[in-house]
Design an enzyme around this catalytic site. Structure first.
Site, PDB file in Angstrom:
ATOM      1  N   GLY A 222       0.958  -1.144  -0.013  1.00 50.32           N
ATOM      2  CA  GLY A 222       0.120  -0.223   0.578  1.00 50.32           C
ATOM      3  C   GLY A 222       0.957   1.728   0.485  1.00 50.32           C
ATOM      4  O   GLY A 222       2.137   1.246   1.045  1.00 50.32           O
ATOM      5  N   SER A 223       0.220   1.966  -1.220  1.00 53.30           N
ATOM      6  CA  SER A 223       1.831   3.064  -1.449  1.00 53.30           C
ATOM      7  C   SER A 223       1.215   3.911  -2.326  1.00 53.30           C
ATOM      8  O   SER A 223       0.326   4.242  -2.402  1.00 53.30           O
ATOM      9  CB  SER A 223       3.143   2.625  -1.239  1.00 53.30           C
ATOM     10  OG  SER A 223       2.765   1.707  -2.200  1.00 53.30           O
ATOM     11  N   ARG A 224       2.049   4.834  -3.155  1.00 52.82           N
ATOM     12  CA  ARG A 224       2.280   6.017  -3.875  1.00 52.82           C
ATOM     13  C   ARG A 224       3.230   5.845  -4.711  1.00 52.82           C
ATOM     14  O   ARG A 224       4.432   5.138  -4.449  1.00 52.82           O
ATOM     15  CB  ARG A 224       1.712   7.185  -3.343  1.00 52.82           C
ATOM     16  CG  ARG A 224       1.727   8.405  -4.188  1.00 52.82           C
ATOM     17  CD  ARG A 224       1.005   9.761  -3.334  1.00 52.82           C
ATOM     18  NE  ARG A 224       1.832  10.346  -3.421  1.00 52.82           N
ATOM     19  CZ  ARG A 224       1.443  11.406  -3.021  1.00 52.82           C
ATOM     20  NH1 ARG A 224       1.562  11.608  -1.597  1.00 52.82           N
ATOM     21  NH2 ARG A 224       2.190  13.136  -2.844  1.00 52.82           N
TER      22      ARG A 224
END
Length: 230
Positions: A187-189
């Protein structure tokens, strides 16, 4: 057959050791208490799903920038690229794509380009959806140069759950648009900083597919797009 292929997609090599760990823990849980074992089965299936690495069909027209990540366009705004890349203090148009724990987390090159610099910066693990995550969070940054001399930055940002950024890109390495260069767990960007003349072609809230969705175009004559939930 297409349905089977959509489920039985390739698994990224980084994932097999985690799948094995989840499977072993599941066996132990079955030995301790059967209901816990079934919980382990669910978590092992999720781990396998998380590390999927499906093939993508990438548009190849010159000037197109493709999404580097699966997820939702969190924001489109002007911001200064990470200082460690040495790209100056002028703000550039930035497109941020946020990945949740159910998205494919394999990252891909937005365009044909050569890696000019690779920089890692340790930091916090704030919610990657927050604007300040681009400044405070752990990140791995790439400075990439196109054949026409323009430059972009691609930044992998760790999130609230993410604790590991994998970046396989090295200085001097060339990539084609859509080629894999890394992975982030869990989960990240990913931020893309555009050069002058590159126009965003996505809207905030739009869902992107890594290696397939066109997010910007160099030399586009149309105005930046807006979107509505319908």
């Amino acid at each position: 057959m297409d349905t089977i292929r959509s489920v039985l997609v390739p698994i990224h090599r980084e994932g097999w050791k985690f799948i094995a760990i989840f499977a072993v823990v599941t066996l132990v849980l079955f030995w301790v208490a059967e209901p816990l074992g079934w919980l382990g089965v669910i978590l092992t299936c999720w781990c396998t799903y998380f590390f999927r690495d499906p093939p993508r069909v990438t548009p190849v027209r010159e000037g197109l920038l493709i999404s580097p990540a699966d997820g939702v366009v969190q924001m489109i705004e002007r911001a200064v690229p990470p200082e460690e890349l040495g790209m100056g203090s002028d703000a550039r148009q930035r497109i941020s794509v946020f990945m949740n724990v159910f998205d494919v987390h394999v990252n891909r090159s937005p365009i044909d380009a050569t890696v000019m610099a690779v920089a890692y910066r340790p930091g916090k693990f704030l919610n990657a959806a927050l604007d300040k995550a681009s400044i405070d969070n752990e990140r791995q940054s790439l400075r990439m140069k196109l054949n026409n001399g323009k430059e972009i930055a691609v930044v992998q940002i760790a999130g609230l759950v993410a604790r590991r950024i994998l970046c396989e890109a090295r200085e001097g390495q060339s990539y084609k648009a859509g080629e894999r260069f890394g992975l982030i767990r869990f989960g990240s960007r990913v931020d893309v900083y555009l050069d002058d003349g590159m126009v965003p072609l996505v809207a905030t809230g739009q869902r992107c597919v890594a290696g397939e969705t066109v997010i910007a175009e160099d030399g586009a004559t149309e105005q930046p797009r807006t979107g509505e939930v319908r």
